[in-house]
Scaffold this motif. Structure first.
Motif, PDB file in Angstrom:
ATOM      1  N   TYR A 164      15.723   4.445  38.174  1.00  0.00           N
ATOM      2  CA  TYR A 164      16.448   5.029  39.293  1.00  0.00           C
ATOM      3  C   TYR A 164      16.112   4.320  40.597  1.00  0.00           C
ATOM      4  CZ  TYR A 164      17.860   8.901  36.298  1.00  0.00           C
ATOM      5  OH  TYR A 164      18.423   9.650  35.311  1.00  0.00           O
ATOM      6  N   GLU A 165      15.618   3.069  40.518  1.00  0.00           N
ATOM      7  CA  GLU A 165      15.194   2.352  41.709  1.00  0.00           C
ATOM      8  C   GLU A 165      16.338   2.124  42.688  1.00  0.00           C
ATOM      9  OE1 GLU A 165      14.587   1.451  38.656  1.00  0.00           O
ATOM     10  OE2 GLU A 165      12.462   0.981  38.376  1.00  0.00           O
ATOM     11  N   LYS A 166      17.571   2.123  42.180  1.00  0.00           N
ATOM     12  CA  LYS A 166      18.714   1.838  43.049  1.00  0.00           C
ATOM     13  C   LYS A 166      18.953   2.960  44.054  1.00  0.00           C
ATOM     14  CE  LYS A 166      21.658   3.717  39.451  1.00  0.00           C
ATOM     15  NZ  LYS A 166      22.579   3.410  38.362  1.00  0.00           N
ATOM     16  N   PHE A 167      18.414   4.160  43.760  1.00  0.00           N
ATOM     17  CA  PHE A 167      18.566   5.277  44.673  1.00  0.00           C
ATOM     18  C   PHE A 167      17.418   5.308  45.675  1.00  0.00           C
ATOM     19  CE2 PHE A 167      20.568   6.595  40.660  1.00  0.00           C
ATOM     20  CZ  PHE A 167      21.842   6.900  41.111  1.00  0.00           C
ATOM     21  N   LYS A 168      17.701   5.781  46.880  1.00  0.00           N
ATOM     22  CA  LYS A 168      16.669   5.855  47.908  1.00  0.00           C
ATOM     23  C   LYS A 168      15.502   6.727  47.455  1.00  0.00           C
ATOM     24  CE  LYS A 168      19.782   5.116  51.829  1.00  0.00           C
ATOM     25  NZ  LYS A 168      20.347   5.704  53.074  1.00  0.00           N
ATOM     26  N   GLU A 169      15.824   7.800  46.734  1.00  0.00           N
ATOM     27  CA  GLU A 169      14.768   8.719  46.281  1.00  0.00           C
ATOM     28  C   GLU A 169      14.337   8.420  44.855  1.00  0.00           C
ATOM     29  OE1 GLU A 169      18.724  10.948  45.555  1.00  0.00           O
ATOM     30  OE2 GLU A 169      17.893   9.599  47.030  1.00  0.00           O
ATOM     31  N   GLY A 170      14.576   7.191  44.396  1.00  0.00           N
ATOM     32  CA  GLY A 170      14.303   6.824  43.007  1.00  0.00           C
ATOM     33  C   GLY A 170      12.860   7.027  42.589  1.00  0.00           C
ATOM     34  N   ASP A 171      11.910   6.580  43.403  1.00  0.00           N
ATOM     35  CA  ASP A 171      10.493   6.712  43.046  1.00  0.00           C
ATOM     36  C   ASP A 171      10.084   8.174  42.952  1.00  0.00           C
ATOM     37  OD1 ASP A 171      10.270   3.992  42.961  1.00  0.00           O
ATOM     38  OD2 ASP A 171       9.437   3.805  44.986  1.00  0.00           O
ATOM     39  N   ALA A 172      10.531   8.969  43.917  1.00  0.00           N
ATOM     40  CA  ALA A 172      10.191  10.393  43.922  1.00  0.00           C
ATOM     41  C   ALA A 172      10.803  11.103  42.719  1.00  0.00           C
ATOM     42  CB  ALA A 172      10.666  11.042  45.224  1.00  0.00           C
ATOM     43  N   PHE A 173      12.020  10.713  42.350  1.00  0.00           N
ATOM     44  CA  PHE A 173      12.684  11.351  41.214  1.00  0.00           C
ATOM     45  C   PHE A 173      11.992  10.989  39.904  1.00  0.00           C
ATOM     46  CE2 PHE A 173      16.276  11.629  38.118  1.00  0.00           C
ATOM     47  CZ  PHE A 173      16.466  12.993  38.215  1.00  0.00           C
ATOM     48  N   THR A 174      11.610   9.726  39.762  1.00  0.00           N
ATOM     49  CA  THR A 174      10.892   9.296  38.563  1.00  0.00           C
ATOM     50  C   THR A 174       9.569  10.038  38.439  1.00  0.00           C
ATOM     51  OG1 THR A 174      11.888   7.096  38.662  1.00  0.00           O
ATOM     52  CG2 THR A 174       9.882   7.321  37.356  1.00  0.00           C
ATOM     53  N   PHE A 200      17.046  15.399  45.971  1.00  0.00           N
ATOM     54  CA  PHE A 200      17.569  14.132  45.448  1.00  0.00           C
ATOM     55  C   PHE A 200      19.093  14.084  45.647  1.00  0.00           C
ATOM     56  CE2 PHE A 200      14.063  15.595  42.605  1.00  0.00           C
ATOM     57  CZ  PHE A 200      13.078  14.732  43.096  1.00  0.00           C
ATOM     58  N   PRO A 201      19.552  13.997  46.890  1.00  0.00           N
ATOM     59  CA  PRO A 201      20.998  14.099  47.177  1.00  0.00           C
ATOM     60  C   PRO A 201      21.850  13.008  46.539  1.00  0.00           C
ATOM     61  CG  PRO A 201      19.787  13.325  49.106  1.00  0.00           C
ATOM     62  CD  PRO A 201      18.757  13.769  48.108  1.00  0.00           C
ATOM     63  N   ASN A 202      21.364  11.760  46.519  1.00  0.00           N
ATOM     64  CA  ASN A 202      22.173  10.662  45.980  1.00  0.00           C
ATOM     65  C   ASN A 202      22.321  10.754  44.469  1.00  0.00           C
ATOM     66  OD1 ASN A 202      22.707   9.064  48.411  1.00  0.00           O
ATOM     67  ND2 ASN A 202      20.494   8.829  48.482  1.00  0.00           N
ATOM     68  N   ILE A 203      21.218  11.059  43.797  1.00  0.00           N
ATOM     69  CA  ILE A 203      21.253  11.163  42.336  1.00  0.00           C
ATOM     70  C   ILE A 203      22.116  12.335  41.904  1.00  0.00           C
ATOM     71  CG2 ILE A 203      19.850  11.622  40.283  1.00  0.00           C
ATOM     72  CD1 ILE A 203      17.606  10.034  41.613  1.00  0.00           C
ATOM     73  N   SER A 204      22.019  13.444  42.601  1.00  0.00           N
ATOM     74  CA  SER A 204      22.789  14.636  42.224  1.00  0.00           C
ATOM     75  C   SER A 204      24.287  14.447  42.474  1.00  0.00           C
ATOM     76  CB  SER A 204      22.283  15.863  42.986  1.00  0.00           C
ATOM     77  OG  SER A 204      22.461  15.697  44.382  1.00  0.00           O
ATOM     78  N   ARG A 205      24.661  13.543  43.369  1.00  0.00           N
ATOM     79  CA  ARG A 205      26.080  13.241  43.572  1.00  0.00           C
ATOM     80  C   ARG A 205      26.616  12.347  42.469  1.00  0.00           C
ATOM     81  NH1 ARG A 205      24.895  12.004  48.993  1.00  0.00           N
ATOM     82  NH2 ARG A 205      25.366   9.807  48.564  1.00  0.00           N
ATOM     83  N   ASN A 206      25.742  11.568  41.888  1.00  0.00           N
ATOM     84  CA  ASN A 206      26.175  10.597  40.894  1.00  0.00           C
ATOM     85  C   ASN A 206      26.254  11.180  39.483  1.00  0.00           C
ATOM     86  OD1 ASN A 206      27.061   7.910  41.061  1.00  0.00           O
ATOM     87  ND2 ASN A 206      25.307   7.221  39.892  1.00  0.00           N
ATOM     88  N   TYR A 207      25.408  12.160  39.172  1.00  0.00           N
ATOM     89  CA  TYR A 207      25.390  12.800  37.855  1.00  0.00           C
ATOM     90  C   TYR A 207      25.311  14.317  38.036  1.00  0.00           C
ATOM     91  CZ  TYR A 207      23.908   8.091  36.467  1.00  0.00           C
ATOM     92  OH  TYR A 207      23.823   6.741  36.295  1.00  0.00           O
ATOM     93  N   ARG A 208      25.902  15.029  37.107  1.00  0.00           N
ATOM     94  CA  ARG A 208      25.860  16.497  37.166  1.00  0.00           C
ATOM     95  C   ARG A 208      24.613  17.023  36.473  1.00  0.00           C
ATOM     96  NH1 ARG A 208      25.306  21.044  37.866  1.00  0.00           N
ATOM     97  NH2 ARG A 208      26.840  22.718  38.015  1.00  0.00           N
TER      98      ARG A 208
END
Length: 218
Positions: A164-174, A200-208
């Protein structure tokens, strides 16, 4: 998919040639590609003859021919290396196929489940690829028969790296997933990403949803 009727003039030679080619043990991808490209040119020149032969199924024959030809031009490795070129056309073709089948009433009313690689399922393509994916087209385009009705699920095995590195919050999400992995004992964990949208706003917009699977299910 050949019609159950006698071959008509202008079609017979190519259909017989295809049957021989398919049954031959010496044919390879290059030979088939060359044959189909030649056939595509002939279909354009003799469209009436092919329409008479295939009848109402002509559109399906033509669609399959174009899909196969495009597949030859966009092998999976080239899609990965030159994703911003050929892959854009591939996404458009996949979307057009779905719309055509739906328009012709070949898809019954109800819910559909489809499994694709992650490249086809992202709803915010600007995050990764920069062009509309299949999922985004189905979900957001006005011409889509399932507009605003698409749910995406990102699936990962626990033993595989979570990229999930492509997302700004990727490290925190991992980091969140690793902690969750330690707490959860179930073989399958389904995470509603909408409930985590504040973090995790960006990840949640990309996947449900996120489906986390145990390594024993690989």
């Amino acid at each position: 998919m050949l019609p159950k009727k006698a071959l008509t003039a202008g079609v017979r030679e190519q259909v017989i040639a295809l049957q021989v080619l398919v049954e031959s043990e010496e044919s390879d991808e290059k030979v088939l590609r060359r044959f189909l490209r030649q056939w595509d040119r002939e279909v354009r020149d003799r469209k009436r003859a092919y329409k008479r032969y295939w009848g109402e199924e002509y559109w399906l024959f033509e669609n399959i021919l174009q899909n196969v030809l495009q597949g030859f031009d966009t092998p999976w490795l080239r899609d990965l290396v030159y994703a911003y070129g050929d892959q854009r056309k591939r996404e458009a073709r996949m979307y057009q196929n779905f719309v055509r089948l739906h328009e012709r009433g070949l898809l019954s009313e109800g819910n559909y489940f489809a499994q694709f690689g992650a490249i086809h399922t992202e709803l915010e393509p600007a995050i990764n690829w920069g062009y509309p994916t299949l999922a985004q087209r189905l979900s957001q385009q006005k011409s889509s028969p399932v507009q605003a009705k698409v749910v995406t699920i990102s699936k990962f095995f626990r033993s595989a790296p979570l990229l999930y590195e492509k997302f700004k919050e990727g490290d925190a999400f991992t980091s969140y997933l690793r902690k969750l992995d330690q707490r959860e004992l179930a073989s399958i964990v389904l995470i509603d990403l909408q409930k985590l949208s504040d973090h995790f706003p960006n990840i949640s917009r990309n996947y449900r949803y996120l489906l986390l699977l145990d390594a024993t299910l690989e």
